[in-house]
Design a protein around this motif. Structure first.
Motif, PDB file in Angstrom:
ATOM      1  N   ARG A  96       0.829  -1.211   0.000  1.00 53.48           N
ATOM      2  CA  ARG A  96       0.000   0.000   0.000  1.00 53.48           C
ATOM      3  C   ARG A  96       0.862   1.260   0.000  1.00 53.48           C
ATOM      4  O   ARG A  96       0.469   2.283  -0.569  1.00 53.48           O
ATOM      5  CB  ARG A  96      -0.936  -0.014   1.207  1.00 53.48           C
ATOM      6  CG  ARG A  96      -2.011  -1.109   1.103  1.00 53.48           C
ATOM      7  CD  ARG A  96      -2.826  -1.230   2.385  1.00 53.48           C
ATOM      8  NE  ARG A  96      -3.603  -0.023   2.635  1.00 53.48           N
ATOM      9  CZ  ARG A  96      -4.800   0.229   2.120  1.00 53.48           C
ATOM     10  NH1 ARG A  96      -5.366  -0.652   1.317  1.00 53.48           N
ATOM     11  NH2 ARG A  96      -5.435   1.347   2.401  1.00 53.48           N
ATOM     12  N   ILE A  97       2.038   1.194   0.580  1.00 53.48           N
ATOM     13  CA  ILE A  97       2.959   2.335   0.513  1.00 53.48           C
ATOM     14  C   ILE A  97       3.438   2.544  -0.920  1.00 53.48           C
ATOM     15  O   ILE A  97       3.522   3.674  -1.416  1.00 53.48           O
ATOM     16  CB  ILE A  97       4.141   2.113   1.475  1.00 53.48           C
ATOM     17  CG1 ILE A  97       3.674   2.293   2.923  1.00 53.48           C
ATOM     18  CG2 ILE A  97       5.294   3.057   1.161  1.00 53.48           C
ATOM     19  CD1 ILE A  97       4.712   1.919   3.961  1.00 53.48           C
ATOM     20  N   ILE A  98       3.751   1.445  -1.616  1.00 50.37           N
ATOM     21  CA  ILE A  98       4.165   1.553  -3.019  1.00 50.37           C
ATOM     22  C   ILE A  98       3.040   2.136  -3.861  1.00 50.37           C
ATOM     23  O   ILE A  98       3.268   2.978  -4.740  1.00 50.37           O
ATOM     24  CB  ILE A  98       4.584   0.174  -3.561  1.00 50.37           C
ATOM     25  CG1 ILE A  98       5.802  -0.358  -2.797  1.00 50.37           C
ATOM     26  CG2 ILE A  98       4.897   0.253  -5.057  1.00 50.37           C
ATOM     27  CD1 ILE A  98       6.118  -1.819  -3.079  1.00 50.37           C
ATOM     28  N   LEU A 134      -1.413   4.313  -1.124  1.00 49.58           N
ATOM     29  CA  LEU A 134      -2.576   4.247  -0.242  1.00 49.58           C
ATOM     30  C   LEU A 134      -2.186   4.403   1.222  1.00 49.58           C
ATOM     31  O   LEU A 134      -3.054   4.577   2.082  1.00 49.58           O
ATOM     32  CB  LEU A 134      -3.313   2.919  -0.450  1.00 49.58           C
ATOM     33  CG  LEU A 134      -3.749   2.626  -1.888  1.00 49.58           C
ATOM     34  CD1 LEU A 134      -4.437   1.274  -1.972  1.00 49.58           C
ATOM     35  CD2 LEU A 134      -4.658   3.725  -2.412  1.00 49.58           C
ATOM     36  N   GLU A 135      -0.896   4.282   1.514  1.00 46.80           N
ATOM     37  CA  GLU A 135      -0.339   4.561   2.829  1.00 46.80           C
ATOM     38  C   GLU A 135       0.892   5.439   2.631  1.00 46.80           C
ATOM     39  O   GLU A 135       1.523   5.413   1.569  1.00 46.80           O
ATOM     40  CB  GLU A 135       0.078   3.270   3.550  1.00 46.80           C
ATOM     41  CG  GLU A 135      -1.033   2.294   3.829  1.00 46.80           C
ATOM     42  CD  GLU A 135      -1.724   2.578   5.154  1.00 46.80           C
ATOM     43  OE1 GLU A 135      -1.369   3.590   5.812  1.00 46.80           O
ATOM     44  OE2 GLU A 135      -2.624   1.805   5.509  1.00 46.80           O
ATOM     45  N   THR A 136       1.234   6.214   3.653  1.00 45.89           N
ATOM     46  CA  THR A 136       2.410   7.075   3.598  1.00 45.89           C
ATOM     47  C   THR A 136       3.484   6.528   4.515  1.00 45.89           C
ATOM     48  O   THR A 136       3.224   6.252   5.694  1.00 45.89           O
ATOM     49  CB  THR A 136       2.057   8.512   4.028  1.00 45.89           C
ATOM     50  OG1 THR A 136       1.026   9.011   3.179  1.00 45.89           O
ATOM     51  CG2 THR A 136       3.277   9.420   3.914  1.00 45.89           C
ATOM     52  N   ALA A 137       4.683   6.374   3.990  1.00 47.98           N
ATOM     53  CA  ALA A 137       5.798   5.898   4.807  1.00 47.98           C
ATOM     54  C   ALA A 137       6.254   6.994   5.753  1.00 47.98           C
ATOM     55  O   ALA A 137       6.186   8.187   5.436  1.00 47.98           O
ATOM     56  CB  ALA A 137       6.950   5.453   3.915  1.00 47.98           C
ATOM     57  N   ASP A 138       6.729   6.601   6.921  1.00 49.63           N
ATOM     58  CA  ASP A 138       7.280   7.564   7.875  1.00 49.63           C
ATOM     59  C   ASP A 138       8.689   7.993   7.479  1.00 49.63           C
ATOM     60  O   ASP A 138       9.141   9.087   7.839  1.00 49.63           O
ATOM     61  CB  ASP A 138       7.312   6.958   9.284  1.00 49.63           C
ATOM     62  CG  ASP A 138       5.922   6.631   9.797  1.00 49.63           C
ATOM     63  OD1 ASP A 138       4.958   7.308   9.388  1.00 49.63           O
ATOM     64  OD2 ASP A 138       5.793   5.688  10.609  1.00 49.63           O
TER      65      ASP A 138
END
Length: 366
Positions: free
Chosen positions: A47-49, A52-56
């Motif tokens: 989902r980060i790729i 849909l999600e943001t990496a810290d």
């Protein structure tokens, strides 16, 4: 040029870490499977790729361009979800066209892309039906077709076969293997099913405890697991892990003793291993054969017999309580409650140090 590069990706939900410094390089048109148990972080990484999600922390690059700062629709990736995510009030054709229309793709080009994707997926006769009129396998093909028409540089498949029954899953697995030869893009598939990963992937990324445990070709992962977790997780039935102690010996290779007393001569170099050190021996079922009982082999009591036609798996327990899985012929006459002898192929076993790291048999001379 690498198709995808992940550099030190980190993610946490509040005080709960999910990914710890994950790095990976993926080649163009490569098929990679993220394999691991629930909670290992594989779906979060996907989902980060996708955006849909943001990496810290960390970076995601596709074809050399950093994409983790871009909106999902601008990344050049297409995602196929576990639950299809089709619009039930739209036809198959409309579902496949929806994203292209929003992106402003000309109507004639949309029609051409849909026709080509339908041909590749063999769903030409389903284009005017609604999702509710289709089988699970057909709906999955539509979801894949919706991704294909976007002509992405990277396909992301999130447990694409998990909602299918066993027979349909096997057939769709074959179709996915054929499909990847027809699309000019890299593919990442998230799965907890090792058969899917072993069948489809060029390389497998085994994940556990928020990190990558091993990256390698399917048979490399199976034959030379990096640690005890990979050894247990990959393979069905699972590898037997048994506590052993290293014996004093002049040989270049380690000789170990099982808890019940059997001595096993391995082909694992003994360099760096201390006599008496606590180790675990790892052995696959195919390297443990059922034999007649005699004084020279370990004996075990049979607890379960799994007959598969061409071969039989025998689940047994040694006198010291250790469970071990052996392989016998398809016509095996072994029954539950029998006492059997076991021949362990010492040349095929692995040793694991107290920290879980693997020591493998020396490679055979060419």
């Amino acid at each position: 040029m690498a198709s995808l590069e992940l550099s030190n990706v980190r993610k946490a939900y509040g005080a709960t870490p999910v990914l710890d410094d994950v790095s990976l390089t993926m080649a163009a048109r490569e098929f990679v499977a993220f394999l691991g148990p629930s909670g290992s972080g594989k779906s979060t990484l996907l989902r980060i790729i996708a955006g849909l999600e943001t990496a810290d922390a960390g970076e995601v690059r596709l074809d050399g361009r950093r994409i983790d700062t871009l909106a999902p629709g601008d990344r050049g990736v297409a995602m196929v979800f576990q639950h299809y995510a089709l619009y039930p009030h739209m036809s198959v054709r409309e579902n496949m066209a929806f994203g292209l229309r929003n992106a402003g793709v000309p109507r004639q080009e949309i029609a051409a892309r849909i026709d080509e994707a339908a041909r590749v997926l063999e769903i030409e006769t389903q284009l005017d039906k609604k999702p509710g009129q289709l089988s699970g396998g057909q709906r999955q093909r539509v979801a894949i077709g919706r991704a294909i028409v976007k002509q992405p540089r990277l396909f992301l498949l999130d447990e694409p076969l998990s909602n299918l029954d066993a027979a349909l899953r096997t057939r769709t697995r074959v179709e996915l293997a054929q499909l990847r030869q027809r699309v000019d893009a890299a593919v990442i598939m998230v799965t907890h099913d090792q058969a899917e990963a072993m069948t489809l992937a060029d390389r497998i990324v085994v994940m556990h405890d928020r990190a990558i445990q091993q990256i390698g070709a399917p048979m490399e992962i199976y034959g030379r697991p990096a640690n005890a977790f990979v050894a247990r997780f990959v393979g069905s039935p699972a590898m037997t892990l048994a506590p052993v102690s290293l014996l004093a010996d002049e040989s270049a290779f380690a000789a170990v003793r099982l808890g019940e007393g059997a001595r096993i001569e391995t082909r694992v170099p003994r360099d760096g291993l201390a006599v008496g050190a606590p180790l675990e021996l790892g052995v696959r079922p195919e390297n443990v054969q059922v034999v007649e009982t005699s004084g020279g082999v370990p004996e075990a009591k049979v607890e379960l017999v799994e007959r598969l036609g061409d071969r039989t798996f025998v689940y047994a327990r040694l006198a010291d309580g250790l469970s071990i899985t052996a392989e016998d012929a398809g016509g095996s006459r072994v029954r539950i409650g029998d006492t059997i002898g076991l021949r362990i192929d010492g040349a095929a076993v692995h040793l694991f140090t107290p920290d879980g790291r693997a020591r493998h048999a020396a490679a055979a001379a060419a």
